[in-house]
Enzyme design. Structure first.
Site, PDB file in Angstrom:
ATOM      1  N   GLU A  44      -1.327  12.450   0.215  1.00  0.00           N
ATOM      2  CA  GLU A  44      -0.179  10.754   1.043  1.00  0.00           C
ATOM      3  C   GLU A  44      -0.146  12.056   3.016  1.00  0.00           C
ATOM      4  O   GLU A  44       0.118  13.431   3.020  1.00  0.00           O
ATOM      5  CB  GLU A  44       1.099  11.250   0.686  1.00  0.00           C
ATOM      6  CG  GLU A  44       2.201  10.288   1.792  1.00  0.00           C
ATOM      7  CD  GLU A  44       3.070  10.060   0.611  1.00  0.00           C
ATOM      8  OE1 GLU A  44       3.955   9.191   0.790  1.00  0.00           O
ATOM      9  OE2 GLU A  44       3.961  10.924  -0.699  1.00  0.00           O
ATOM     10  N   LYS A 114       3.241   1.570   2.000  1.00  0.00           N
ATOM     11  CA  LYS A 114       4.506   1.988   1.172  1.00  0.00           C
ATOM     12  C   LYS A 114       5.507   1.136   0.525  1.00  0.00           C
ATOM     13  O   LYS A 114       6.436   1.049   1.928  1.00  0.00           O
ATOM     14  CB  LYS A 114       4.055   3.217   1.291  1.00  0.00           C
ATOM     15  CG  LYS A 114       5.233   4.284  -0.114  1.00  0.00           C
ATOM     16  CD  LYS A 114       5.814   5.642  -0.001  1.00  0.00           C
ATOM     17  CE  LYS A 114       6.321   6.204  -0.566  1.00  0.00           C
ATOM     18  NZ  LYS A 114       6.217   7.713  -0.508  1.00  0.00           N
ATOM     19  N   CYS A 149       1.770   8.055  -3.766  1.00  0.00           N
ATOM     20  CA  CYS A 149       3.099   8.756  -4.373  1.00  0.00           C
ATOM     21  C   CYS A 149       4.382   9.195  -5.221  1.00  0.00           C
ATOM     22  O   CYS A 149       3.766   7.796  -6.661  1.00  0.00           O
ATOM     23  CB  CYS A 149       3.494   9.565  -2.982  1.00  0.00           C
ATOM     24  SG  CYS A 149       4.675  11.583  -3.379  1.00  0.00           S
TER      25      CYS A 149
END
Length: 263
Positions: A44, A114, A149
């Protein structure tokens, strides 16, 4: 028949706010990868580190999809005939995003912002949450789902209804203090979704936070880690026929509840 997918898991310690150094590291890693790799997976925010509490740095480092970072990755993908996936610090108009990318050797790219921002780490204060569910990416006959994540904690967000994807990619900056949770969640997602899960985490230290060495995994649908050390990275060969045989022999997916997710 789908070909086996050869993946390089590029676990490393990104230099803080140093795009040039991080891009050079990635280029060196790709240049020395073993023959036959189809896809390189990065952590990430591979090019900057996971910046959440420095607005000035975020503003200076954020890029458009047409910026230098993606352009250089497209050049690498074309030069070495490999797919490249990860996330970077992105800007659209005056908003900032933790943006996942998947770049094919042709230069074609897919993006995903995200959605589940790590509020406890301040991510939600500086970044805007994505407004769509993760896309299914078609690559070399495989269906691939990108996950960023913290999102691996939310199984409803990434439920594999009807075997719509074969491989889940998880790009992460997951600290050593919660390494057990990271590895447990990766295994849970592999088992419940009957798919391969490749999770690539950073290592090293940043702003006093320690990240684990060797926590990147390539898990089968049975939860077995098949990643093998290669230099500072790891490699794994994903066999679609084995996955298909397991799904046929033990078809848990047929008993799953179908549902529609509203966001």
């Amino acid at each position: 028949m789908k070909k086996a997918l050869n993946i390089l898991l590029a676990e490393y310690a990104p230099k803080w706010c140093d795009k040039s150094a991080n891009l050079e590291y990635v280029e060196s890693t790709i240049a020395t990868m073993p023959e036959g790799v189809d896809l390189v997976v990065l952590p990430e925010m591979f090019s900057t580190g996971f910046i959440t509490d420095d607005h000035e740095a975020i503003e200076q480092l954020a890029e458009k999809n047409t910026g230098d970072t993606i352009h250089r990755l497209q050049q690498l993908a074309s030069k070495y005939g490999v797919g490249i996936a990860g996330t970077f610090l992105a800007r659209t108009l005056n908003r900032f995003y933790n943006r996942a990318f998947f770049i094919e050797p042709s230069g074609d790219s897919v993006y995903y912002d995200k959605h589940h921002l790590f509020s406890m780490g301040g991510e939600a204060k500086e970044y805007t949450a994505g407004e769509t569910t993760p896309p299914i990416i078609r690559y070399l006959g495989w269906n691939i789902l990108p996950v960023v994540c913290y999102e691996v904690r939310f199984p409803e967000w990434i439920r594999n209804i009807g075997n719509k994807y074969d491989l889940m990619l998880v790009y992460a900056n997951w600290p050593k203090a919660r390494q057990q949770a990271w590895e447990t969640l990766l295994m849970a997602r592999a088992l419940e979704n009957q798919c391969y899960v490749v999770g690539v985490n950073r290592c090293g230290e940043a702003l006093g936070i320690e990240y684990p060495q060797g926590s990147s995994k390539a898990l089968t649908a049975r939860g077995e880690n098949i990643a093998v050390k290669y230099g500072d990275s790891y490699v794994a060969v994903l066999d679609y026929e084995k996955l298909e045989r397991f799904r046929d022999k033990f078809p848990v997916w047929k008993d799953a509840t179908d549902f529609t997710l509203h966001i």
